[in-house]
Design an enzyme around this catalytic site. Structure first.
Site, PDB file in Angstrom:
ATOM      1  N   HIS A  48      -5.932   7.733  12.178  1.00  0.00           N
ATOM      2  CA  HIS A  48      -5.534   6.320  12.125  1.00  0.00           C
ATOM      3  C   HIS A  48      -4.117   6.141  11.618  1.00  0.00           C
ATOM      4  CE1 HIS A  48     -10.029   5.013  12.029  1.00  0.00           C
ATOM      5  NE2 HIS A  48      -9.628   5.375  13.228  1.00  0.00           N
ATOM      6  N   GLN A  95      -9.426   9.347   8.223  1.00  0.00           N
ATOM      7  CA  GLN A  95      -9.174   7.979   8.670  1.00  0.00           C
ATOM      8  C   GLN A  95      -8.167   7.327   7.712  1.00  0.00           C
ATOM      9  OE1 GLN A  95     -13.072   5.849   9.756  1.00  0.00           O
ATOM     10  NE2 GLN A  95     -13.767   7.636   8.622  1.00  0.00           N
ATOM     11  N   SER A 105     -17.716   4.507   5.604  1.00  0.00           N
ATOM     12  CA  SER A 105     -18.842   3.626   5.931  1.00  0.00           C
ATOM     13  C   SER A 105     -19.316   3.882   7.359  1.00  0.00           C
ATOM     14  CB  SER A 105     -18.412   2.161   5.774  1.00  0.00           C
ATOM     15  OG  SER A 105     -17.244   1.928   6.553  1.00  0.00           O
ATOM     16  N   GLU A 155     -23.362   5.601  -1.474  1.00  0.00           N
ATOM     17  CA  GLU A 155     -24.215   4.605  -0.795  1.00  0.00           C
ATOM     18  C   GLU A 155     -24.727   5.156   0.538  1.00  0.00           C
ATOM     19  OE1 GLU A 155     -21.351   0.968  -2.346  1.00  0.00           O
ATOM     20  OE2 GLU A 155     -22.057   0.947  -0.260  1.00  0.00           O
ATOM     21  N   ASP A 199      -3.204   7.416   3.713  1.00  0.00           N
ATOM     22  CA  ASP A 199      -2.441   7.907   2.551  1.00  0.00           C
ATOM     23  C   ASP A 199      -2.132   9.395   2.731  1.00  0.00           C
ATOM     24  OD1 ASP A 199      -5.568   7.805   0.779  1.00  0.00           O
ATOM     25  OD2 ASP A 199      -4.538   9.623   1.411  1.00  0.00           O
ATOM     26  N   GLY A 239     -17.021   9.738   2.083  1.00  0.00           N
ATOM     27  CA  GLY A 239     -16.387   8.466   1.739  1.00  0.00           C
ATOM     28  C   GLY A 239     -16.030   7.580   2.897  1.00  0.00           C
ATOM     29  N   ARG A 270       0.848  -1.202   0.000  1.00  0.00           N
ATOM     30  CA  ARG A 270       0.000   0.000   0.000  1.00  0.00           C
ATOM     31  C   ARG A 270       0.880   1.248   0.000  1.00  0.00           C
ATOM     32  NH1 ARG A 270      -3.933  -0.563   4.855  1.00  0.00           N
ATOM     33  NH2 ARG A 270      -4.868   1.342   4.028  1.00  0.00           N
TER      34      ARG A 270
HETATM   35  C1  BV8 Z   1      -9.977   1.644  19.689  1.00  0.00           C
HETATM   36  C2  BV8 Z   1      -5.809   2.197   9.821  1.00  0.00           C
HETATM   37  C3  BV8 Z   1      -9.675   1.495  22.029  1.00  0.00           C
HETATM   38  C4  BV8 Z   1      -5.094   1.039   9.267  1.00  0.00           C
HETATM   39  C5  BV8 Z   1      -8.037   1.565  10.532  1.00  0.00           C
HETATM   40  C6  BV8 Z   1     -17.491  -3.223  19.030  1.00  0.00           C
HETATM   41  C7  BV8 Z   1     -18.338  -2.133  18.918  1.00  0.00           C
HETATM   42  C8  BV8 Z   1     -17.848  -0.846  18.684  1.00  0.00           C
HETATM   43  C9  BV8 Z   1     -16.478  -0.652  18.549  1.00  0.00           C
HETATM   44  C10 BV8 Z   1     -15.647  -1.737  18.663  1.00  0.00           C
HETATM   45  C11 BV8 Z   1     -16.134  -3.009  18.901  1.00  0.00           C
HETATM   46  N1  BV8 Z   1     -15.072  -3.849  18.946  1.00  0.00           N
HETATM   47  C12 BV8 Z   1     -13.945  -3.162  18.744  1.00  0.00           C
HETATM   48  C13 BV8 Z   1     -14.288  -1.878  18.598  1.00  0.00           C
HETATM   49  C14 BV8 Z   1     -13.408  -0.765  18.407  1.00  0.00           C
HETATM   50  C15 BV8 Z   1     -12.931  -0.763  16.976  1.00  0.00           C
HETATM   51  C16 BV8 Z   1     -14.095  -0.642  16.015  1.00  0.00           C
HETATM   52  O1  BV8 Z   1     -14.675   0.420  15.863  1.00  0.00           O
HETATM   53  N2  BV8 Z   1     -14.435  -1.771  15.356  1.00  0.00           N
HETATM   54  C17 BV8 Z   1     -15.531  -1.755  14.414  1.00  0.00           C
HETATM   55  C18 BV8 Z   1     -15.178  -2.648  13.213  1.00  0.00           C
HETATM   56  C19 BV8 Z   1     -16.785  -2.260  15.112  1.00  0.00           C
HETATM   57  N3  BV8 Z   1     -12.096   0.407  16.896  1.00  0.00           N
HETATM   58  C20 BV8 Z   1     -10.795   0.299  17.227  1.00  0.00           C
HETATM   59  O2  BV8 Z   1     -10.236  -0.740  17.490  1.00  0.00           O
HETATM   60  C21 BV8 Z   1     -10.038   1.609  17.292  1.00  0.00           C
HETATM   61  N4  BV8 Z   1      -9.330   1.656  18.540  1.00  0.00           N
HETATM   62  O3  BV8 Z   1     -11.177   1.617  19.805  1.00  0.00           O
HETATM   63  O4  BV8 Z   1      -9.115   1.607  20.733  1.00  0.00           O
HETATM   64  C22 BV8 Z   1      -8.533   1.442  22.944  1.00  0.00           C
HETATM   65  C23 BV8 Z   1      -8.354   2.495  23.846  1.00  0.00           C
HETATM   66  C24 BV8 Z   1      -7.301   2.406  24.740  1.00  0.00           C
HETATM   67  C25 BV8 Z   1      -6.396   1.314  24.709  1.00  0.00           C
HETATM   68  C26 BV8 Z   1      -6.576   0.287  23.758  1.00  0.00           C
HETATM   69  C27 BV8 Z   1      -7.641   0.345  22.858  1.00  0.00           C
HETATM   70  C28 BV8 Z   1      -9.010   1.680  16.167  1.00  0.00           C
HETATM   71  C29 BV8 Z   1      -9.711   1.684  14.842  1.00  0.00           C
HETATM   72  C30 BV8 Z   1      -8.700   2.047  13.749  1.00  0.00           C
HETATM   73  C31 BV8 Z   1      -8.453   0.861  12.848  1.00  0.00           C
HETATM   74  N5  BV8 Z   1      -7.602   1.269  11.738  1.00  0.00           N
HETATM   75  N6  BV8 Z   1      -7.235   2.037   9.574  1.00  0.00           N
HETATM   76  C32 BV8 Z   1      -5.216   0.973   7.776  1.00  0.00           C
HETATM   77  O5  BV8 Z   1      -5.785   1.876   7.149  1.00  0.00           O
HETATM   78  O6  BV8 Z   1      -4.715  -0.021   7.233  1.00  0.00           O
HETATM   79  S1  BV8 Z   1      -9.666   1.387  10.188  1.00  0.00           S
HETATM   80  C33 BV8 Z   1      -9.985   1.582   8.526  1.00  0.00           C
HETATM   81  O7  BV8 Z   1     -11.274   1.063   8.255  1.00  0.00           O
HETATM   82  C34 BV8 Z   1     -10.117   3.013   8.091  1.00  0.00           C
HETATM   83  O8  BV8 Z   1      -9.157   3.823   8.690  1.00  0.00           O
HETATM   84  C35 BV8 Z   1     -11.517   3.396   8.464  1.00  0.00           C
HETATM   85  O9  BV8 Z   1     -11.568   3.923   9.760  1.00  0.00           O
HETATM   86  C36 BV8 Z   1     -12.219   2.065   8.530  1.00  0.00           C
HETATM   87  C37 BV8 Z   1     -13.379   1.987   7.582  1.00  0.00           C
HETATM   88  O10 BV8 Z   1     -12.914   2.375   6.358  1.00  0.00           O
HETATM   89  P1  BV8 Z   1     -13.604   3.607   5.571  1.00  0.00           P
HETATM   90  O11 BV8 Z   1     -12.587   4.679   5.523  1.00  0.00           O
HETATM   91  O12 BV8 Z   1     -14.940   3.952   6.106  1.00  0.00           O
HETATM   92  O13 BV8 Z   1     -13.736   2.934   4.200  1.00  0.00           O
HETATM   93  P2  BV8 Z   1     -14.707   1.751   3.820  1.00  0.00           P
HETATM   94  O14 BV8 Z   1     -14.039   0.949   2.760  1.00  0.00           O
HETATM   95  O15 BV8 Z   1     -15.217   1.073   5.052  1.00  0.00           O
HETATM   96  O16 BV8 Z   1     -15.928   2.534   3.187  1.00  0.00           O
HETATM   97  C38 BV8 Z   1     -15.707   3.311   2.032  1.00  0.00           C
HETATM   98  C39 BV8 Z   1     -16.910   4.198   1.909  1.00  0.00           C
HETATM   99  O17 BV8 Z   1     -16.682   5.080   0.815  1.00  0.00           O
HETATM  100  C40 BV8 Z   1     -18.178   3.427   1.614  1.00  0.00           C
HETATM  101  O18 BV8 Z   1     -19.227   3.937   2.401  1.00  0.00           O
HETATM  102  C41 BV8 Z   1     -18.433   3.716   0.119  1.00  0.00           C
HETATM  103  O19 BV8 Z   1     -19.807   3.792  -0.169  1.00  0.00           O
HETATM  104  C42 BV8 Z   1     -17.806   5.068  -0.035  1.00  0.00           C
HETATM  105  N7  BV8 Z   1     -17.291   5.375  -1.371  1.00  0.00           N
HETATM  106  C43 BV8 Z   1     -16.814   4.508  -2.301  1.00  0.00           C
HETATM  107  N8  BV8 Z   1     -16.417   5.208  -3.397  1.00  0.00           N
HETATM  108  C44 BV8 Z   1     -16.627   6.530  -3.110  1.00  0.00           C
HETATM  109  C45 BV8 Z   1     -17.188   6.634  -1.827  1.00  0.00           C
HETATM  110  N9  BV8 Z   1     -17.515   7.811  -1.270  1.00  0.00           N
HETATM  111  C46 BV8 Z   1     -17.292   8.924  -2.001  1.00  0.00           C
HETATM  112  N10 BV8 Z   1     -16.758   8.912  -3.251  1.00  0.00           N
HETATM  113  C47 BV8 Z   1     -16.414   7.735  -3.823  1.00  0.00           C
HETATM  114  N11 BV8 Z   1     -15.895   7.718  -5.071  1.00  0.00           N
END
Ligand code: BV8
Ligand code: ZN
Length: 237
Positions: free
Chosen positions: A104, A86, A179, A205, A89, A177, A56
């Site tokens: 992130h 988030q 989810s 979406e 890049d 952009g 990446r």
């Molecule tokens: C933390 C970096 C606490 C790495 C990423 C249960 C319930 C609630 C929360 C949790 C749970 N269990 C665990 C958790 C916490 C967890 C979490 O939220 N999990 C989720 C899955 C339920 N969160 C964490 O772990 C966070 N840390 O809570 O720590 C803590 C505190 C103290 C001590 C210890 C711990 C850390 C989360 C960070 C993870 N890292 N990224 C990397 O990038 O490789 S996450 C990564 O995925 C992204 O950064 C982003 O945040 C996430 C989702 O990605 P999106 O950016 O939304 O992209 P996605 O593909 O999902 O969607 C794309 C969207 O774009 C779509 O909607 C699509 O329709 C749209 N789209 C497409 N094309 C276009 C467009 N929009 C516009 N124009 C277009 N052309």
């Protein structure tokens, strides 16, 4: 006017960077992006995680900002703009945005996973994606990792604090952009709404945010963002 942009992977989609959701279909169909972006994944198979991030990192050399990134950078001419992203890049910065907060982390800095010392040594060449590459070792015996926030890891407090402030002080928030499923970042639009700040979502979406925001535009970022600020008075009435 103070504008805060909250961007996710969809912001970079039109630059050719796969989103997390595309990852399930594209190049990395066989890996679970949530597993490979987690501290557990790193503990289990650092060589697979390292290969994914290295690819990446290299892929970013062959892509550039799109009209969406450029629009957000151009808004700085007439407004105070903060970008809370988030994305790991550097496309917002390369388009010219000056205030970018990476909640992130980033693909462009590395550190030892044991002693934390920053790593700016050589990275192996990677002409095409491979499934497994041994990460470099630190003198302390630790492994070199990317400076990104994995699932299960806390967000960098300085970036988070600046992001909360940028949201709380905004006149309008534009969520682009994402989810909106990963917390605590996904809670930022609700923070704006709780402050009575209008929130506009740009996403082709529907998302869990769509029925809570002030306005949800079913458009892509490169299409919607260039004219969005001029449309605000008519859109917000
Ligand atoms: C933390 C970096 C606490 C790495 C990423 C249960 C319930 C609630 C929360 C949790 C749970 N269990 C665990 C958790 C916490 C967890 C979490 O939220 N999990 C989720 C899955 C339920 N969160 C964490 O772990 C966070 N840390 O809570 O720590 C803590 C505190 C103290 C001590 C210890 C711990 C850390 C989360 C960070 C993870 N890292 N990224 C990397 O990038 O490789 S996450 C990564 O995925 C992204 O950064 C982003 O945040 C996430 C989702 O990605 P999106 O950016 O939304 O992209 P996605 O593909 O999902 O969607 C794309 C969207 O774009 C779509 O909607 C699509 O329709 C749209 N789209 C497409 N094309 C276009 C467009 N929009 C516009 N124009 C277009 N052309
Ligand atoms: Zn070390």
């Amino acid at each position: 006017m103070r504008v805060t942009v909250l961007s996710g992977a969809g912001m970079s989609a039109e630059s050719g960077v796969p989103t997390f959701r595309d990852v399930e279909t594209g190049l990395w169909a066989k890996v679970d992006p949530y597993e490979i972006s987690s501290s557990d994944g790193w503990r289990r198979h650092p060589e697979k995680v390292w290969a994914w991030y290295l690819w990446r990192h290299y892929m970013m050399k062959s892509v550039g900002p799109n009209d969406g990134h450029r629009a957000v950078a151009a808004w700085q001419d007439g407004a105070e703009v903060h970008v809370v992203t988030q994305n790991v890049d550097d496309l917002h910065e390369r388009a010219g945005s000056g205030q970018v907060h990476h909640v992130h982390g980033s693909l462009f800095s590395f550190r030892c996973d044991r002693c934390g010392v920053p790593y700016d040594g050589p990275l192996p060449a990677m002409p095409e994606p491979v499934e497994s590459v041994d990460p470099p070792q630190c003198r302390c015996g630790g492994l070199i990792r990317p400076d990104v926030v994995w699932f299960g890891e806390p967000l960098p407090s300085d970036q988070w604090d600046r992001s909360v402030e940028a949201v709380s002080r905004a006149d309008v928030a534009v969520v682009v952009g994402t989810s909106a499923v990963v917390y605590p970042a996904a809670g930022l639009p609700d923070l704006a709404l709780a402050h009575g700040i209008p929130v506009i979502e740009v996403n082709p979406e529907e998302t869990p945010l769509s029925d809570r925001v002030t306005l949800s535009l079913r458009e892509t970022s490169a299409t919607a963002l260039p004219g969005l600020l001029q449309r605000l008075p008519a859109l917000l009435g």
